[in-house]
Design a protein around this motif. Sequence first.
Motif, short mmCIF file in Angstrom:
data_model
loop_
_atom_site.label_atom_id
_atom_site.label_comp_id
_atom_site.label_asym_id
_atom_site.label_seq_id
_atom_site.Cartn_x
_atom_site.Cartn_y
_atom_site.Cartn_z
N GLU A 149 46.67 40.97 44.83
CA GLU A 149 45.89 39.73 44.91
C GLU A 149 44.46 40.17 45.18
O GLU A 149 44.18 40.97 46.07
N VAL A 150 43.58 39.67 44.35
CA VAL A 150 42.21 40.14 44.36
C VAL A 150 41.32 39.00 44.85
O VAL A 150 41.25 37.94 44.23
N PHE A 151 40.68 39.23 45.99
CA PHE A 151 39.76 38.25 46.57
C PHE A 151 38.34 38.71 46.24
O PHE A 151 38.15 39.80 45.71
N LYS A 152 37.33 37.90 46.64
CA LYS A 152 36.00 38.33 46.24
C LYS A 152 35.54 39.56 47.03
O LYS A 152 34.77 40.37 46.53
N ASP A 153 36.01 39.74 48.27
CA ASP A 153 35.53 40.87 49.05
C ASP A 153 36.61 41.87 49.44
O ASP A 153 36.35 42.82 50.16
#
Length: 610
Positions: A215-219
């Motif tokens: 899961e890729v978040f902005k930070d």
Amino acid sequence: MCGIVGYIGDKNCVPVVIDGLKRLEYRGYDSAGIGMFNNGGISVTKVIGKVENLQQEVKNQGLDSTTGIGHTRWATHGEPNVLNAHPHSNNDGTLIVVHNGIIENYPTLKAGLKKLGYTFKSATDTEVLAHLFDAYLKSGYPFFEAVRRGLKDVEGTYGIAVISTKEPDRIVVAKKGSPLLIGVGEGENFVASDAASIVQHTKKVVYLEDGEMAEVFKDHYHTKTTDDEEVNKEVHQIEMTLEEIDKGGYPTFMLKEIMEQPESLKNSIRGRLLQETGDVKLGGLENVLDHLLYVKRFLIIACGTSWHSALVAKSMFETYLRIPTEVEYASEFRYRNPIVGPGDAAFFISQSGETADTLAALKEAKRLGALCIGVCNVVGSSIARESHSGVYIHAGPEIGVASTKAFTAQLAVFALITILLARRKGMSVEEGQSLVSEFAKIPETVRGILSQNDLIEGIAEKLKNATNFLYLGRGYNFPVALEGALKLKEISYIHAEGYPAAEMKHGPIALVDENMPVVFIAPKDATYDKIISNIQEIKARKGKVIAIATSDDENIDQLADYSIKIPVTRSILMPILTVIPLQLLAYHIAMKKGLNVDQPRNLAKSVTVE
Ligand code: G6P
């Protein structure tokens, strides 16, 4: 085959995704689409054809969002129309997915989902994923877990990116059999099927392995396996530059890639030829060198143009090493219960390092105990990572769908491997030195051949209306005949066949008349006299002869209708030279027919489906 790009951060995702898709368009160009969060929901825009159509459409709609995913498609299931384009969404439009690969059990999944009340708009296998993830989300699972559970039901291959309004702070991605990576930025992250699409934003990438998801978040990002185990991933630094993946002033990528062969060949051999000792150094093979010297048999496995390199490599190995060498199409190898074992060394040639059949063949050969060696162009690609050891060809990014500079770099690398092993099997220092010094001249020799571009363009003008071509060669140059024919048919849609020159008497000669151009690869080597007889046989039937001959050949001009001269070199290196005029001939014929040589119809650069 198909490209995926996604962005999450503070910027507008639209230019990032669209520019990224343009760089991936060589992987598929039937249709394109983008989906992004918009006013609490998700907007999806899809078009037929090129990414520039998508760009215009998104511009017309004035869309702007900080999170989005896009896709450029090469159709597998369902014709290329808007409904079948990606992203695909669940029924209420709150979740979308882009997918590369094939979901093999989609009919079963689709039937089950229909029973649950899901309705389908497209003829694709991908749409089942959107509904499947939705079904788990609606059962109460968090987004990531819903995707993970959904994937456990799936048989087949995938690289996917998914977004959902339920948890809009993340993009969920997963990989099995189709490449997927995370581009790590500052306060922003990217997801992509290919690093070329994000290299202008970040050089830090995390390659997912089969059975991994994130899961890729902005930070930040979080990686797991589909079996729910935590995984820590290494961040790789990619070396590719933006200039390398631009056209650099040429009208097409294909011409740029043909013309940069002096440089790409220099890069392939840089630091590897040892002039003084007449030897070769290949760091990637050092740990397996002893093993390679004592194997009973070599296998070389590949597809397409890489398979043609394999045929040349077989001649190199058998001539210099006297090790029996078999060449296999990857797709055939994997399905015929091959007889392979620990006594074998298998080479897997792949420009992209992602061709599904080659990758599957590698896994099979590995399972059967063979020593597996990857010969790839794309650094960090699946085949490169899956092999026991390997050699990169260092041709630089190849974008044109029809392979050119990767082919010559593959030939160069196999000549290097041959000399390396031959020196250890008794080749004398003098012979090594002679080969190495001839080899070192090859990049500049190629430059000289390329300077005949205008002559070859003139020949193309004369031949552009032919509807069939025959390419004939012998020995080292028989695979070059196959490659010349493949280049022409791929980009000009003219039917062309490659044949061993003498074998043409057993069939193809029946096709020869005054309208049939026959390209002969006829360097002055051991079979030269035989080839000249073959040329006479064609002339006797009024065929038009185009001869690729060596500069020491004074008689060929009287026999051939057109001749293109190349310098004399050692036979083992000759295919690197003889193929160059054939690349240019195919290029100019296709351009004169007004065709898109970089993106020929129905083809894709990297075939990641079986
Ligand atoms: C496709 C490409 C060809 C390429 C073949 C094998 O058909 O259009 O140019 O030779 O795949 O690809 P690989 O990346 O494994 O060399």
